[in-house]
Scaffold this motif. Sequence first.
Motif: not given
Length: 393
Positions: A73, A75, A103, A113-114, A127-129, A145
């Motif tokens: 994972v 971010w 996290l 979730s961030l 913000y890209r996950c 993503s």
Amino acid sequence: MVSLPRPPATSLLRFLFLGLTTLASPSQAQLQLHVPAGLTRLKAVEGAEVVLPAWYTLQGQVSSSQPWDLLAVMWFLEQEGKDLNQVLAYISGVTSSKPGVSLVYSMPSQNVSLRLQGLQEKDSGSYRCSVNVQDHQGIKRSHSSKTLELRVLVPPASPSCRLLGVPRVGTNVTLSCQSPRSKPAAQYQWERAPPSAQVFFAPVLDAIRGSLSLTNLSSPMSGVYICKAHNEVGSAQCNVTLEVSTGPGPAVVAGAVVGTLVGLGLLAGLVLLYQRRSKALEEPANDIKEDATAPRTLPWPKGSDTISKNGTLSSVTSARALRHPQGPPRPGALTPTLSLSSQVLPSPRLPRTDGAQPQPISPSPGGVSSSALSRMGAVPVMVPAQSQAGSLV
């Protein structure tokens, strides 16, 4: 949570992330990453905390006997004009992140979730996950993503109020108000403090620049004026006191001061000129007349006369008579020089008498009268008697 690795490790993680994405092959279980509908654009106040929600699901997952393992994972923060910045990474049970980033749920979990704490304006951006999973055997992999946009808002800082112009009756002034920091840009509102409680609007008010124009001032317009800077997340204010004066303007006062100084300067010049002229009239005349009478007797300085061995008077020079007058000579004045030419005078024989003192002789050589010699500065000299051998008696 551990600290972020050095830039080489970060590059390695990116390479691994891209490799996993490339090697992900189609499988019966498809990974889908989700974000709440309508929450792709978030706003937060500077200094606060925000959560960027995200979770993933596996569609077409096989029996639970063949679970899928969470591989990675990540971010990233994307900002215009800047390189891609990794803020958190979870790989094979190890989490690394920047300060204030974490996290929400412990891994492994499908909720990725961030949480961002202590927000600053520089934290704004996209913000890209990215999530990568694989099957238990490590053969099948899947990737997905999503991107969320965050905007950090800054409330207005305390503005500064200024008065531009001279507040006198009949003049115009401008009240200025400006906040040094605000995002989005602050709007400004001017009002007068109670008991007047007057609110100002355009065209006298410029809500963007924060200026208030007051024209044709009068004494009742004196008072305290309050400026409020506000945006969608906060507000701040300042005030300025306006005192309308009725006295003369600065130009009039400056003219009066300059006129007084000039008058005093002229008066001082006249006084100095009068004093100089009076002193010049009081100075005595120092001209030496050509026919001025010389002093009758002069003291004889030592060594000023010389008597020859044969008893003749060689020369007589008066040091005082030859002394130059003090100060520079005036135009037209004559400076006489007194001198007596060396002449041989006869030495008359005088009879010797016991106890008799030598008598002064005042010869007049060359037919020059004694009065003329006296005017020329000559002095009578006592000449002692001589014997036949020529010695002094």
